[in-house]
Design a protein around this motif. Structure first.
Motif, PDB file in Angstrom:
ATOM      1  N   UNK A   1     -12.256   4.855   4.994  1.00 52.34           N
ATOM      2  CA  UNK A   1     -12.017   3.410   4.892  1.00 52.34           C
ATOM      3  C   UNK A   1     -12.199   2.948   3.446  1.00 52.34           C
ATOM      4  N   UNK A   2     -13.216   3.455   2.782  1.00 49.87           N
ATOM      5  CA  UNK A   2     -13.450   3.101   1.381  1.00 49.87           C
ATOM      6  C   UNK A   2     -12.378   3.694   0.473  1.00 49.87           C
ATOM      7  N   UNK A   3     -11.921   4.890   0.785  1.00 50.65           N
ATOM      8  CA  UNK A   3     -10.877   5.524  -0.012  1.00 50.65           C
ATOM      9  C   UNK A   3      -9.556   4.769   0.150  1.00 50.65           C
ATOM     10  N   UNK A   4      -9.319   4.182   1.317  1.00 50.70           N
ATOM     11  CA  UNK A   4      -8.072   3.431   1.508  1.00 50.70           C
ATOM     12  C   UNK A   4      -8.005   2.252   0.546  1.00 50.70           C
ATOM     13  N   UNK A   5      -9.143   1.650   0.219  1.00 45.64           N
ATOM     14  CA  UNK A   5      -9.174   0.596  -0.803  1.00 45.64           C
ATOM     15  C   UNK A   5      -8.699   1.155  -2.141  1.00 45.64           C
ATOM     16  N   UNK A   6      -9.166   2.340  -2.477  1.00 50.28           N
ATOM     17  CA  UNK A   6      -8.779   2.964  -3.747  1.00 50.28           C
ATOM     18  C   UNK A   6      -7.267   3.195  -3.798  1.00 50.28           C
ATOM     19  N   UNK A   7      -6.715   3.713  -2.731  1.00 51.54           N
ATOM     20  CA  UNK A   7      -5.280   3.997  -2.679  1.00 51.54           C
ATOM     21  C   UNK A   7      -4.476   2.704  -2.690  1.00 51.54           C
ATOM     22  N   UNK A   8      -4.937   1.686  -1.967  1.00 48.96           N
ATOM     23  CA  UNK A   8      -4.214   0.410  -1.915  1.00 48.96           C
ATOM     24  C   UNK A   8      -4.159  -0.266  -3.285  1.00 48.96           C
ATOM     25  N   UNK A   9      -5.260  -0.250  -4.023  1.00 46.99           N
ATOM     26  CA  UNK A   9      -5.234  -0.892  -5.342  1.00 46.99           C
ATOM     27  C   UNK A   9      -4.326  -0.130  -6.303  1.00 46.99           C
ATOM     28  N   UNK A  10      -4.273   1.178  -6.164  1.00 46.00           N
ATOM     29  CA  UNK A  10      -3.352   1.964  -6.985  1.00 46.00           C
ATOM     30  C   UNK A  10      -1.912   1.561  -6.674  1.00 46.00           C
ATOM     31  N   UNK A  11      -1.600   1.471  -5.393  1.00 42.23           N
ATOM     32  CA  UNK A  11      -0.252   1.097  -4.986  1.00 42.23           C
ATOM     33  C   UNK A  11       0.113  -0.303  -5.479  1.00 42.23           C
ATOM     34  N   UNK A  12      -0.790  -1.240  -5.393  1.00 43.58           N
ATOM     35  CA  UNK A  12      -0.524  -2.607  -5.837  1.00 43.58           C
ATOM     36  C   UNK A  12      -0.276  -2.635  -7.337  1.00 43.58           C
ATOM     37  N   UNK A  13      -1.144  -1.989  -8.105  1.00 44.75           N
ATOM     38  CA  UNK A  13      -0.994  -1.980  -9.562  1.00 44.75           C
ATOM     39  C   UNK A  13       0.277  -1.293 -10.019  1.00 44.75           C
ATOM     40  N   UNK A  14       0.580  -0.141  -9.438  1.00 47.17           N
ATOM     41  CA  UNK A  14       1.796   0.584  -9.817  1.00 47.17           C
ATOM     42  C   UNK A  14       3.056  -0.168  -9.400  1.00 47.17           C
ATOM     43  N   UNK A  15       3.027  -0.781  -8.230  1.00 50.27           N
ATOM     44  CA  UNK A  15       4.190  -1.554  -7.772  1.00 50.27           C
ATOM     45  C   UNK A  15       4.462  -2.724  -8.707  1.00 50.27           C
ATOM     46  N   UNK A  16       3.413  -3.414  -9.114  1.00 50.50           N
ATOM     47  CA  UNK A  16       3.581  -4.538 -10.034  1.00 50.50           C
ATOM     48  C   UNK A  16       4.152  -4.068 -11.364  1.00 50.50           C
ATOM     49  N   UNK A  17       3.629  -2.960 -11.874  1.00 44.75           N
ATOM     50  CA  UNK A  17       4.135  -2.428 -13.144  1.00 44.75           C
ATOM     51  C   UNK A  17       5.597  -2.026 -13.026  1.00 44.75           C
ATOM     52  N   UNK A  18       5.955  -1.413 -11.920  1.00 44.50           N
ATOM     53  CA  UNK A  18       7.349  -1.006 -11.723  1.00 44.50           C
ATOM     54  C   UNK A  18       8.272  -2.214 -11.653  1.00 44.50           C
ATOM     55  N   UNK A  19       7.840  -3.269 -10.976  1.00 42.66           N
ATOM     56  CA  UNK A  19       8.660  -4.482 -10.888  1.00 42.66           C
ATOM     57  C   UNK A  19       8.865  -5.086 -12.270  1.00 42.66           C
TER      58      UNK A  19
ATOM     59  N   UNK B   1      -8.960   2.132  -8.093  1.00 43.64           N
ATOM     60  CA  UNK B   1      -9.071   3.493  -7.575  1.00 43.64           C
ATOM     61  C   UNK B   1     -10.452   4.067  -7.866  1.00 43.64           C
ATOM     62  N   UNK B   2     -10.869   3.959  -9.099  1.00 44.92           N
ATOM     63  CA  UNK B   2     -12.183   4.480  -9.486  1.00 44.92           C
ATOM     64  C   UNK B   2     -13.289   3.739  -8.733  1.00 44.92           C
ATOM     65  N   UNK B   3     -13.157   2.426  -8.630  1.00 41.69           N
ATOM     66  CA  UNK B   3     -14.152   1.632  -7.908  1.00 41.69           C
ATOM     67  C   UNK B   3     -14.199   2.040  -6.436  1.00 41.69           C
ATOM     68  N   UNK B   4     -13.023   2.232  -5.837  1.00 41.36           N
ATOM     69  CA  UNK B   4     -12.970   2.637  -4.424  1.00 41.36           C
ATOM     70  C   UNK B   4     -13.625   3.971  -4.178  1.00 41.36           C
TER      71      UNK B   4
END
Length: 159
Positions: A116-134, A85-88
């Motif tokens: 487009x660059x912000x979507x990378x930030x949001x996508x990585x947040x979603x991936x990380x949080x989804x993995x943690x939730x699983x 997120x921060x990188x994005x």
């Protein structure tokens, strides 16, 4: 397997079924084209690969009956998502040319590139949080199936 863990083959099947359900969810997202958009960005693909590898390793160890520090690993995947997120946002803000914001003709293109660059930030947040939730959900399910004998507390070096 821990000596304290009861032998319950139905519990193993239930645990495996839940893990396969998560795999089916990822496949469904891929087949619907959602992951194509996310993984079309090389940097997001790297984050996804690293986080997915962590989840697969942790779940494989936990499924085999080994103790895993699930809270640490879920913290790590969340942290990697936040790092993305921060990188994005950093990439998005660095790509803005302030002079182009003053011209109405180039403003739309600048906003499009920023989003487009912000979507990378949001996508990585979603991936990380989804993995943690699983991982946290699977940890809780294992506690319900097998009891606290498979807790995520690491063994101290003094023992």
């Amino acid at each position: 397997m821990d000596a304290q863990q009861p032998e319950a083959p139905w519990a193993r099947l239930f645990e495996l079924a839940i893990l396969l359900t998560f795999g089916a969810l990822i496949f469904t997202l891929y087949s619907l084209g959602y992951l194509d958009r996310i993984l079309g960005n090389t940097l997001t693909l790297w984050f996804f690969g690293i986080i997915l590898s962590i989840v697969l390793l942790v779940e494989a160890f936990a499924f085999s009956g080994r103790k895993t520090d699930a809270h640490f690993w879920s913290w790590l995947t969340t942290g990697l998502g936040m790092l993305g997120t921060v990188l994005g946002f950093s990439i998005a803000l660095a790509g803005i040319d302030v002079r182009d914001l003053q011209d109405a003709a180039t403003l739309s293109a600048e906003i499009g590139q920023f989003l487009k660059s912000v979507s990378f930030a949001i996508d990585t947040t979603m991936i990380g949080l989804s993995a943690a939730m699983i991982m946290e959900a699977m940890n809780k399910i294992r506690d319900m199936l097998y009891g606290p004998a498979r807790s995520e507390e690491p063994v101290s070096e003094e023992e």
